[in-house]
Design a protein around this motif. Sequence first.
Motif, PDB file in Angstrom:
ATOM      1  N   LYS A 291       0.835  -1.201   0.000  1.00  0.00           N
ATOM      2  CA  LYS A 291       0.000   0.000   0.000  1.00  0.00           C
ATOM      3  C   LYS A 291       0.872   1.255   0.000  1.00  0.00           C
ATOM      4  CE  LYS A 291      -3.999  -2.049   2.322  1.00  0.00           C
ATOM      5  NZ  LYS A 291      -4.865  -2.027   3.529  1.00  0.00           N
ATOM      6  N   ASN A 292       0.370   2.325  -0.595  1.00  0.00           N
ATOM      7  CA  ASN A 292       1.130   3.577  -0.631  1.00  0.00           C
ATOM      8  C   ASN A 292       1.027   4.305   0.712  1.00  0.00           C
ATOM      9  OD1 ASN A 292      -1.394   4.805  -0.576  1.00  0.00           O
ATOM     10  ND2 ASN A 292      -1.255   5.654  -2.647  1.00  0.00           N
ATOM     11  N   GLY A 295      -2.217   4.361   2.501  1.00  0.00           N
ATOM     12  CA  GLY A 295      -2.845   3.092   2.842  1.00  0.00           C
ATOM     13  C   GLY A 295      -3.694   2.518   1.725  1.00  0.00           C
ATOM     14  N   GLU A 296      -3.366   2.868   0.483  1.00  0.00           N
ATOM     15  CA  GLU A 296      -4.136   2.409  -0.664  1.00  0.00           C
ATOM     16  C   GLU A 296      -3.241   1.646  -1.639  1.00  0.00           C
ATOM     17  OE1 GLU A 296      -7.052   6.344  -0.954  1.00  0.00           O
ATOM     18  OE2 GLU A 296      -5.237   6.206  -2.183  1.00  0.00           O
ATOM     19  N   TYR A 297      -3.867   0.723  -2.372  1.00  0.00           N
ATOM     20  CA  TYR A 297      -3.146   0.089  -3.469  1.00  0.00           C
ATOM     21  C   TYR A 297      -3.307   0.982  -4.700  1.00  0.00           C
ATOM     22  CZ  TYR A 297      -2.751  -4.128  -0.649  1.00  0.00           C
ATOM     23  OH  TYR A 297      -2.442  -5.022   0.342  1.00  0.00           O
ATOM     24  N   SER A 315       2.326   1.973  -5.301  1.00  0.00           N
ATOM     25  CA  SER A 315       2.550   0.669  -4.664  1.00  0.00           C
ATOM     26  C   SER A 315       3.847   0.035  -5.153  1.00  0.00           C
ATOM     27  CB  SER A 315       1.379  -0.268  -4.960  1.00  0.00           C
ATOM     28  OG  SER A 315       0.211   0.153  -4.297  1.00  0.00           O
TER      29      SER A 315
END
Length: 474
Positions: A291-292, A295-297, A315
């Motif tokens: 995740k970046n 907190g996301e892909y 990512s």
Amino acid sequence: MKNTILKSILGVGLLFSVTSCSDFGDMNVSPNSPANPNTASLLTGVLRNVGSTSTNIMPALYAQQFGDVTYIEESRYKTVQVDYNALYTGPLSNLQYIIKLNTDEATKSTAAANGSNANQIATARILKAYFLQYITDRWGDIPYSEALKGVDNFSPAFDTQQAIYNDLFKELKEAQSQFDAGKTVVGDILLSGNVTKWKKFANSLRLIAALRLSKVDPAKGKTEFAAALADGVIAANADNIKYTYLSEANNEHPLYNNYITTNRKDYAVSSTFVNTLVKLKDPRLPAMAEKNINGEYRGVPYGVFPVTWKAQDVSLAAPSMRQQNSSVNVITYAQVLLAQAEAAALGWTSGNAKDLYEAAIKASLEQWGVYNEADYKAYIAQPDVAFTSAKAIEQISVQRWIALFYQGSEAWAEWRRTGFPVLTPAANPLNGGKDIPRRMAYPATESNLNKTNYNAVVTRQGKDDQYTRVWWDK
């Protein structure tokens, strides 16, 4: 190629030369220049090239598993000519030398200290086939039958890829039958001299190679596929061929080196790949991508310039797969099962394509450490994943592309052969073309130092650029 090969030969000669003087006994004998070359050390050195061959990043960029983070060049196909000389003068020359030392009457008894002659020769032949298939799949027609002759031939002709494939089938079949019950091979950092695993490796390579012929020579492909399957291929994740890096700077995982040691972070998982896995709710995503900062892909935009992001925004490859001593996949059970699923769909075997396809997905989830039965059943029930005969080749190919993550050369080869998944080229390529590359152009040494043979192969195969297709790419 000529100058490079000459340097290699001179280097080998110097490495194994011995200076002595009768007046001073052994005083002038260098302990670093052994009179009898150590085949175990040669083999270890060769095997250190397996990991980098399997994980070469450029094909992974072409297959859009990865994308550039900062310097948006290779995902826009900037590098046209790619050098293969180091493979000929390094691992391939050393494998040929191992075979020579285990064949010549003057050296074979000494060489046998590191494994029976037959076992060493068989191992070397399998590895030669592995590297040569890698080269021909990337460049097409290559020096083959006249290569590795040393001073006897500095200007080797190029063999057709069809002739090379025919010989690779023969070499792999003969090699897997050549192992004997003698001493196991010393210096084997890949399979620890395990003869059963070496045979499965050889036969699985044959299986994959046979499927390459699905469009150009399906009759030959079907025959070779059946023969490889009958001889015994990888049959469980425990059989997976992996190269394991070490917790030390001289042999560390390439992504660890790029992300940690040099702190460059040149490559991240591409938006093409991440978006596909997100859409499919693929359980493997956490094992493949990180995740970046939010907190996301988020995959790195593929081939997009100018850059409007930083490494923290996209990512990177998952931490679990890029530790200093992580393993990389060379050939896996999931890959072999997907090959069998496609062969069944093509009518090459009597296997059940659906069962093999679903078994391959399960094996891949297990391989990546994310399997549980509920998630697996939910995954294969999705409309875009659930097997249908009408879309069998496409579905198998997409799952292969996912399963082959960070096995870029294989992913690129299979995309070229099948056309799936459907990929969109970079918007503004830097190579003068408009499409995703289909091959690598020959190194400049060929046109400069092997001009007659270079001209002949260009006349026969086609223009020496990234868009002339190799023989099996139809």
